[in-house]
Design an enzyme around this catalytic site. Structure first.
Site, PDB file in Angstrom:
ATOM      1  N   ASP A 142      11.126   1.627 -24.030  1.00  0.00           N
ATOM      2  CA  ASP A 142      10.691   2.905 -24.585  1.00  0.00           C
ATOM      3  C   ASP A 142      11.240   3.029 -25.997  1.00  0.00           C
ATOM      4  O   ASP A 142      12.276   2.435 -26.321  1.00  0.00           O
ATOM      5  CB  ASP A 142      11.175   4.073 -23.727  1.00  0.00           C
ATOM      6  CG  ASP A 142      10.333   5.312 -23.914  1.00  0.00           C
ATOM      7  OD1 ASP A 142       9.533   5.633 -23.015  1.00  0.00           O
ATOM      8  OD2 ASP A 142      10.449   5.966 -24.990  1.00  0.00           O
TER       9      ASP A 142
ATOM     10  N   ASP B  51       2.311   1.685 -19.937  1.00  0.00           N
ATOM     11  CA  ASP B  51       2.143   3.122 -19.778  1.00  0.00           C
ATOM     12  C   ASP B  51       2.773   3.805 -20.991  1.00  0.00           C
ATOM     13  O   ASP B  51       3.425   4.831 -20.881  1.00  0.00           O
ATOM     14  CB  ASP B  51       2.789   3.592 -18.472  1.00  0.00           C
ATOM     15  CG  ASP B  51       2.410   5.017 -18.118  1.00  0.00           C
ATOM     16  OD1 ASP B  51       1.422   5.537 -18.659  1.00  0.00           O
ATOM     17  OD2 ASP B  51       3.114   5.626 -17.285  1.00  0.00           O
TER      18      ASP B  51
ATOM     19  N   GLU C 110      -2.443   1.347 -18.160  1.00  0.00           N
ATOM     20  CA  GLU C 110      -2.692   2.670 -17.584  1.00  0.00           C
ATOM     21  C   GLU C 110      -3.296   3.613 -18.615  1.00  0.00           C
ATOM     22  O   GLU C 110      -3.162   3.403 -19.819  1.00  0.00           O
ATOM     23  CB  GLU C 110      -1.380   3.275 -17.069  1.00  0.00           C
ATOM     24  CG  GLU C 110      -0.839   2.608 -15.834  1.00  0.00           C
ATOM     25  CD  GLU C 110       0.270   3.414 -15.178  1.00  0.00           C
ATOM     26  OE1 GLU C 110       0.741   4.414 -15.744  1.00  0.00           O
ATOM     27  OE2 GLU C 110       0.679   3.016 -14.075  1.00  0.00           O
TER      28      GLU C 110
ATOM     29  N   GLU D  96       8.041  -2.245 -17.273  1.00  0.00           N
ATOM     30  CA  GLU D  96       7.188  -1.090 -17.555  1.00  0.00           C
ATOM     31  C   GLU D  96       7.428  -0.641 -18.986  1.00  0.00           C
ATOM     32  O   GLU D  96       8.567  -0.409 -19.399  1.00  0.00           O
ATOM     33  CB  GLU D  96       7.442   0.068 -16.594  1.00  0.00           C
ATOM     34  CG  GLU D  96       6.522   1.224 -16.893  1.00  0.00           C
ATOM     35  CD  GLU D  96       6.261   2.136 -15.713  1.00  0.00           C
ATOM     36  OE1 GLU D  96       5.267   2.881 -15.786  1.00  0.00           O
ATOM     37  OE2 GLU D  96       7.014   2.104 -14.741  1.00  0.00           O
TER      38      GLU D  96
ATOM     39  N   HIS E 266      -0.755   4.729 -25.271  1.00  0.00           N
ATOM     40  CA  HIS E 266      -2.123   5.089 -24.862  1.00  0.00           C
ATOM     41  C   HIS E 266      -3.125   5.134 -26.019  1.00  0.00           C
ATOM     42  O   HIS E 266      -4.004   5.996 -26.038  1.00  0.00           O
ATOM     43  CB  HIS E 266      -2.158   6.423 -24.113  1.00  0.00           C
ATOM     44  CG  HIS E 266      -1.215   6.517 -22.977  1.00  0.00           C
ATOM     45  ND1 HIS E 266      -1.111   5.540 -21.992  1.00  0.00           N
ATOM     46  CD2 HIS E 266      -0.300   7.463 -22.645  1.00  0.00           C
ATOM     47  CE1 HIS E 266      -0.190   5.902 -21.120  1.00  0.00           C
ATOM     48  NE2 HIS E 266       0.312   7.058 -21.490  1.00  0.00           N
TER      49      HIS E 266
END
Length: 185
Positions: free
Chosen positions: A44, A86, A114, A18, A89
């Protein structure tokens, strides 16, 4: 929507990546959904996200547009059943991340983008939506490859010659409100 695509993996060893960890909630959800034998990786840009690393959850600190994040992920787990973007964006970031991480999706795996609606708010929707349309067109040209050389013009998009490798790898593109699922052959 996720359960439609992933129920056959529920409770089984799955390899999940993710992009965008934030508070870690979805990583813990995937850990519970797939079980303790699964590999759950998160990427991240914020080093504070390392706090979520435990058991079968590993965190890499990378900008999702940086290819070294893909290299790190491949080093931890050869390939993935599901990759979920995710992260930032934005169209540019979502497209760049797809280019980096799509090769890491297993045959039969899923790539998810997403929050594509965020691009509408940023007046950036045309980028990701046009990118998806281009792939849908290429996917549907797959059956035309036996007619030899061809020129096809659709909405001022000129497609010539052989289909791209990417079009031959994509099994489906399913677009829903706010999310897209891309399956690999």
């Amino acid at each position: 929507w996720y359960d439609i695509y992933l129920r056959n993996l529920q409770g089984k060893k799955a390899d999940v990546l993710e992009i965008g960890v934030q508070n870690g909630n979805s990583l813990y959800m995937w850990q519970k959904y797939f079980g303790p034998e699964s590999n759950i990786l998160g990427i991240d840009i914020d080093s504070k996200c390392r706090v979520h690393e435990k058991d079968n959850i590993k965190i890499g600190i990378f900008d999702q547009r940086d290819p070294s994040g893909g290299e790190w992920a491949r080093g931890v787990c050869k390939d993935f059943d599901i990759i979920i973007d995710d992260g930032f964006h934005s169209s540019e970031t979502q497209i760049r991340s797809f280019d980096i991480f799509w090769p890491l999706v297993k045959s039969g795996g899923i790539y998810v983008i997403e929050d594509i609606h965020c691009n509408l708010v940023q007046n950036d929707a045309q980028g990701i939506l046009q990118w998806l349309v281009d792939r849908i067109i290429n996917l549907n040209l797959d059956g035309l490859s036996n007619i030899g050389n061809y020129d096809l013009s659709i909405n001022n998009l000129l497609i010539k010659g052989d289909l791209s490798v990417l079009a031959k790898e994509i099994k489906f593109i399913h677009l829903y409100q706010h999310i897209v699922f891309i399956g690999k052959r």
